[in-house]
Design an enzyme around this catalytic site. Structure first.
Site, PDB file in Angstrom:
ATOM      1  N   ASP A  58     -23.301  10.206  -7.207  1.00  0.00           N
ATOM      2  CA  ASP A  58     -22.634   9.058  -7.812  1.00  0.00           C
ATOM      3  C   ASP A  58     -21.925   8.196  -6.766  1.00  0.00           C
ATOM      4  OD1 ASP A  58     -23.533   9.763 -10.290  1.00  0.00           O
ATOM      5  OD2 ASP A  58     -21.601  10.506 -11.020  1.00  0.00           O
ATOM      6  N   GLY A  59     -21.368   8.823  -5.743  1.00  0.00           N
ATOM      7  CA  GLY A  59     -20.691   8.046  -4.697  1.00  0.00           C
ATOM      8  C   GLY A  59     -21.643   7.101  -3.983  1.00  0.00           C
ATOM      9  N   ASN A  89     -16.140   1.718 -10.987  1.00  0.00           N
ATOM     10  CA  ASN A  89     -15.422   2.810 -11.633  1.00  0.00           C
ATOM     11  C   ASN A  89     -13.916   2.589 -11.690  1.00  0.00           C
ATOM     12  OD1 ASN A  89     -15.331   3.092  -8.862  1.00  0.00           O
ATOM     13  ND2 ASN A  89     -15.575   5.307  -8.868  1.00  0.00           N
ATOM     14  N   ASP A  90     -13.242   2.533 -10.547  1.00  0.00           N
ATOM     15  CA  ASP A  90     -11.795   2.348 -10.584  1.00  0.00           C
ATOM     16  C   ASP A  90     -11.270   1.804  -9.267  1.00  0.00           C
ATOM     17  OD1 ASP A  90     -11.620   4.580  -8.789  1.00  0.00           O
ATOM     18  OD2 ASP A  90     -11.509   5.948 -10.481  1.00  0.00           O
ATOM     19  N   ARG A 102       8.593   5.349  -0.397  1.00  0.00           N
ATOM     20  CA  ARG A 102       9.307   4.347  -1.201  1.00  0.00           C
ATOM     21  C   ARG A 102       8.455   4.006  -2.410  1.00  0.00           C
ATOM     22  NH1 ARG A 102      10.589  -0.088   3.225  1.00  0.00           N
ATOM     23  NH2 ARG A 102       8.782  -0.888   2.149  1.00  0.00           N
ATOM     24  N   LYS A 106       6.956  -0.538 -11.071  1.00  0.00           N
ATOM     25  CA  LYS A 106       7.542   0.154  -9.928  1.00  0.00           C
ATOM     26  C   LYS A 106       7.046   1.578 -10.063  1.00  0.00           C
ATOM     27  CE  LYS A 106      11.638  -2.629  -9.294  1.00  0.00           C
ATOM     28  NZ  LYS A 106      13.102  -2.677  -9.283  1.00  0.00           N
ATOM     29  N   ASP A 129       4.780   5.100  -7.790  1.00  0.00           N
ATOM     30  CA  ASP A 129       4.178   5.662  -6.582  1.00  0.00           C
ATOM     31  C   ASP A 129       2.771   5.127  -6.395  1.00  0.00           C
ATOM     32  OD1 ASP A 129       6.388   7.240  -6.010  1.00  0.00           O
ATOM     33  OD2 ASP A 129       5.638   8.918  -7.192  1.00  0.00           O
TER      34      ASP A 129
END
Length: 181
Positions: A68-69, A142-143, A153, A170, A172
């Site tokens: 798939d990659g 896909n994403d 931060r 806001k 991660d």
């Protein structure tokens, strides 16, 4: 009318060499022009199939040999020219691939005889804005994953769709996924 097929083998998978040979042999006596990225064609022993700038060529269909990659990478390359892509699964994960190795020649025959349909999929694009500068990052089937680097931060993220600002985050990081992803 002669078809033009671009082949994109994953050269890191040893099984791709045998599948590539079967494809070349299958189309050898047919009205098909095969092409591959120039460097890949040389590495695979088919320099006569190599072309520069394969994403800019007139191609009827792209064939990926891998998992798939590999298929997702080929879709990114051919997306701008609206070229359909078909995956040949030799990887461990083949949810998106259309062809399994045992059925290779019969499925290639169907491609040659236009006995297939094209499944439309949503593609998303991503850009990065920093200090008023926009940088296009690419298209994804896909994403898109946005995450912080090594700095501990919070990220300040904004989400816009079709130029319309939807929300700010806001966090991660964030994953934006299509139905495929």
């Amino acid at each position: 009318m002669m078809k033009t097929i671009a082949i994109f083998p994953n050269i890191d998978k040893p099984e791709s060499a045998g599948v590539l040979k079967r494809i070349v042999d299958f189309f050898a006596d047919k009205e098909v022009r095969l092409m591959m990225p120039e460097a890949t064609a040389r590495l695979c022993g088919y320099p006569e199939l190599g072309v520069q700038g394969i994403g800019k060529q007139n191609v009827d269909i792209g064939l990926s040999i891998g998992g798939d990659g590999t298929l997702l990478g080929v879709c990114r390359q051919l997306y701008a020219k609206n070229i359909p892509c078909c995956g040949i699964n030799i990887g461990n994960v083949g949810f998106l691939a259309d062809i399994e190795v045992p059925e290779l020649e019969s499925r290639l025959g169907k491609l040659l005889n236009n006995q297939y349909y094209i499944e439309e999929r949503t593609v998303i694009s991503s850009s990065h804005y920093s200090r008023g500068q926009k940088r296009f990052l690419g298209h994804a089937l896909n994403d898109v994953v946005i995450c912080k680097g090594g700095v501990a931060r919070m990220l300040h993220l904004g989400l816009s769709v079709a130029g319309c600002r939807l929300t700010d985050y806001k966090a991660d990081g964030v994953i934006i996924s299509t139905a495929t992803g």
